[in-house]
Design an enzyme around this catalytic site. Structure first.
Site, PDB file in Angstrom:
ATOM      1  N   GLY A 112       2.594   0.273 -54.019  1.00 18.54           N
ATOM      2  CA  GLY A 112       2.585   1.511 -54.797  1.00 18.54           C
ATOM      3  C   GLY A 112       1.263   2.231 -54.686  1.00 18.54           C
ATOM      4  N   LEU A 152       1.035   5.371 -53.925  1.00 20.59           N
ATOM      5  CA  LEU A 152       1.322   5.849 -52.568  1.00 20.59           C
ATOM      6  C   LEU A 152       0.467   7.057 -52.195  1.00 20.59           C
ATOM      7  CD1 LEU A 152       5.230   5.534 -52.592  1.00 20.59           C
ATOM      8  CD2 LEU A 152       3.509   3.817 -51.971  1.00 20.59           C
ATOM      9  N   ASP A 166      -4.499  -2.297 -42.128  1.00 25.86           N
ATOM     10  CA  ASP A 166      -4.666  -3.712 -42.482  1.00 25.86           C
ATOM     11  C   ASP A 166      -4.307  -4.512 -41.234  1.00 25.86           C
ATOM     12  OD1 ASP A 166      -5.103  -3.467 -45.518  1.00 25.86           O
ATOM     13  OD2 ASP A 166      -3.358  -2.227 -45.134  1.00 25.86           O
ATOM     14  N   GLN A 192      -1.725  -0.191 -39.355  1.00 28.21           N
ATOM     15  CA  GLN A 192      -2.847  -0.795 -38.627  1.00 28.21           C
ATOM     16  C   GLN A 192      -4.116  -0.817 -39.469  1.00 28.21           C
ATOM     17  OE1 GLN A 192      -3.136   1.217 -34.843  1.00 28.21           O
ATOM     18  NE2 GLN A 192      -1.251   0.275 -34.123  1.00 28.21           N
ATOM     19  N   SER A 204      -5.313   2.935 -51.386  1.00 30.96           N
ATOM     20  CA  SER A 204      -5.090   3.073 -52.838  1.00 30.96           C
ATOM     21  C   SER A 204      -6.366   2.741 -53.594  1.00 30.96           C
ATOM     22  CB  SER A 204      -3.964   2.137 -53.290  1.00 30.96           C
ATOM     23  OG  SER A 204      -2.822   2.341 -52.495  1.00 30.96           O
ATOM     24  N   HIS A 264       0.994   5.731 -46.646  1.00 31.48           N
ATOM     25  CA  HIS A 264       2.316   5.166 -46.925  1.00 31.48           C
ATOM     26  C   HIS A 264       3.421   6.128 -46.460  1.00 31.48           C
ATOM     27  CE1 HIS A 264      -0.153   3.201 -50.250  1.00 31.48           C
ATOM     28  NE2 HIS A 264       0.359   2.155 -49.649  1.00 31.48           N
ATOM     29  N   GLN A 299      -1.267 -12.476 -53.934  1.00 30.44           N
ATOM     30  CA  GLN A 299      -2.206 -12.146 -52.855  1.00 30.44           C
ATOM     31  C   GLN A 299      -3.569 -11.710 -53.370  1.00 30.44           C
ATOM     32  OE1 GLN A 299       0.553  -9.006 -51.439  1.00 30.44           O
ATOM     33  NE2 GLN A 299      -1.292  -7.846 -50.970  1.00 30.44           N
TER      34      GLN A 299
HETATM   35  P1  AMP Z   1      -0.496  -1.428 -49.655  1.00 32.91           P
HETATM   36  O1  AMP Z   1       0.290  -0.593 -50.607  1.00 32.91           O
HETATM   37  O2  AMP Z   1      -1.958  -1.173 -49.679  1.00 32.91           O
HETATM   38  O3  AMP Z   1      -0.132  -2.886 -49.709  1.00 32.91           O
HETATM   39  O4  AMP Z   1      -0.048  -0.948 -48.204  1.00 32.91           O
HETATM   40  C1  AMP Z   1       1.312  -0.893 -47.846  1.00 32.91           C
HETATM   41  C2  AMP Z   1       1.402  -0.591 -46.379  1.00 32.91           C
HETATM   42  O5  AMP Z   1       0.771   0.671 -46.118  1.00 32.91           O
HETATM   43  C3  AMP Z   1       0.690  -1.616 -45.490  1.00 32.91           C
HETATM   44  O6  AMP Z   1       1.479  -1.842 -44.318  1.00 32.91           O
HETATM   45  C4  AMP Z   1      -0.608  -0.932 -45.164  1.00 32.91           C
HETATM   46  O7  AMP Z   1      -1.187  -1.364 -43.953  1.00 32.91           O
HETATM   47  C5  AMP Z   1      -0.151   0.510 -45.058  1.00 32.91           C
HETATM   48  N1  AMP Z   1      -1.274   1.431 -45.226  1.00 32.91           N
HETATM   49  C6  AMP Z   1      -2.175   1.467 -46.239  1.00 32.91           C
HETATM   50  N2  AMP Z   1      -3.105   2.427 -46.021  1.00 32.91           N
HETATM   51  C7  AMP Z   1      -2.784   3.015 -44.832  1.00 32.91           C
HETATM   52  C8  AMP Z   1      -3.351   4.057 -44.048  1.00 32.91           C
HETATM   53  N3  AMP Z   1      -4.439   4.708 -44.436  1.00 32.91           N
HETATM   54  N4  AMP Z   1      -2.743   4.378 -42.885  1.00 32.91           N
HETATM   55  C9  AMP Z   1      -1.631   3.726 -42.472  1.00 32.91           C
HETATM   56  N5  AMP Z   1      -1.038   2.741 -43.174  1.00 32.91           N
HETATM   57  C10 AMP Z   1      -1.605   2.372 -44.330  1.00 32.91           C
END
Ligand code: AMP
Length: 296
Positions: free
Chosen positions: A27, A29, A147, A145, A183, A33, A57
């Site tokens: 979330g 977002l 992460d 990418q 986020s 995302h 995690q």
């Molecule tokens: P999170 O909500 O932070 O767990 O991220 C969910 C998904 O969004 C994961 O696959 C992250 O790698 C991806 N994500 C987070 N930030 C970015 C970004 N700036 N660019 C591309 N993908 C992202």
């Protein structure tokens, strides 16, 4: 857009859909995302987004309690992006009392880089993603990418466990000044954000040096350190690792990730770039060779 909160509802809904792409998220977002959702949509007619801040995690001193949870704004963004359904379970649905503890781990990939600083993090990531895959049963799953180590571990998990799921990597989405969207960026004060910008700057300078012909990683890593030191961020690591094995690389002869983790105040930021050696373009069979024409 449907919103389901139980595993049973999720399974029932999934059965009504054909080829499905899943975008797992915690979330809060942002445009990163939304880019994943757009990739998902390009790869399957139906798209599900999971929104779940996964407690397993987070380390004991990490930001689980203060992690942002702006659910109604997230739902609006998903609706506008054409998402078919949201899986948003409460923690007690995913981790029911009495469930046996289970560990899915890929130690060769999970103990390096982030794993050294967040020793239980990837066990939690693999646990929740494995559960989400079994509940949602997607054909495609999109990960960022941004992460990189997480993406690589999940690709390897799917391969090792023979899951019939295409893992699709999506490029990092950045703010106009180069900062990778996250986020966690909303925790940063204006001053700390300016200091945090040194991370993407460090990566861009290393990339420029690589493009100018330097492929020894000790030089690229030293170059990347400079803006970080100038900005007085606390560097956890600047590393150059093979994009598949995550093992340290001395010379860039195959796709290599330059990864940085640094703390700015109490906020920990990560970012990376992938550097690939340019392979000479293959000679085209229809290329006109003037010598041959002369000979004729
Ligand atoms: P999170 O909500 O932070 O767990 O991220 C969910 C998904 O969004 C994961 O696959 C992250 O790698 C991806 N994500 C987070 N930030 C970015 C970004 N700036 N660019 C591309 N993908 C992202």
């Amino acid at each position: 857009m449907e919103i389901v909160r139980t595993i049973e509802e999720c399974r029932a809904l999934r059965k009504t859909l054909g080829r499905l792409a899943l975008v797992p998220t915690m979330g809060a977002l942002h445009a990163g995302h939304l880019a994943l959702i757009a990739h998902a949509r390009n790869n399957a007619p139906a798209v599900a987004v999971s929104i779940f801040v996964n407690p397993t995690q987070f380390g004991p001193k990490e930001d689980f309690n203060k992690y942002p949870r702006p659910l109604s704004a997230d739902l609006e963004k998903c609706e506008a992006a054409g998402v078919d359904f949201i899986f948003n379970p409460p923690p007690e649905e995913m981790y029911r009392p009495g469930l046996p503890d289970i560990v899915v781990d890929l130690p060769a990939l999970s103990t390096v880089l982030e794993g050294k600083h967040r020793p239980t993090h990837f066990k939690g990531v693999c646990q929740i993603v494995a559960k989400l895959f079994n509940i949602v049963q997607p054909d495609v799953a999109c990960f960022g990418q941004k992460d990189y180590q997480q993406l690589r571990i999940l690709q390897a998990m799917v391969e090792a466990l023979d899951w019939p799921i295409d893992v699709i990597p999506c490029p990092t989405v950045r703010d106009p000044d180069g900062m990778a969207m996250s986020s966690r960026n909303q925790y940063l004060s204006v001053e700390d954000r300016a200091r945090g910008l040194s991370i993407s700057r460090a990566l861009m300078i290393a990339m420029a040096e690589f493009k100018s012909g330097v492929n020894q990683t000790n030089r690229l890593v030293a170059t990347a350190h400079r803006p970080l030191l100038e900005a007085h961020v606390n560097v956890d690591y600047v590393a150059a690792v093979d994009a598949l094995t995550l093992k340290p690389v001395e010379r860039i002869e195959a796709p290599t990730v330059i990864a940085i983790a640094a703390r700015v105040g109490t906020t920990r930021l990560i970012d990376n770039i992938i550097l690939s050696p340019v392979t000479p373009a293959p000679v085209q069979s229809d290329t006109v060779d003037p010598d041959v024409i002369d000979a004729e």
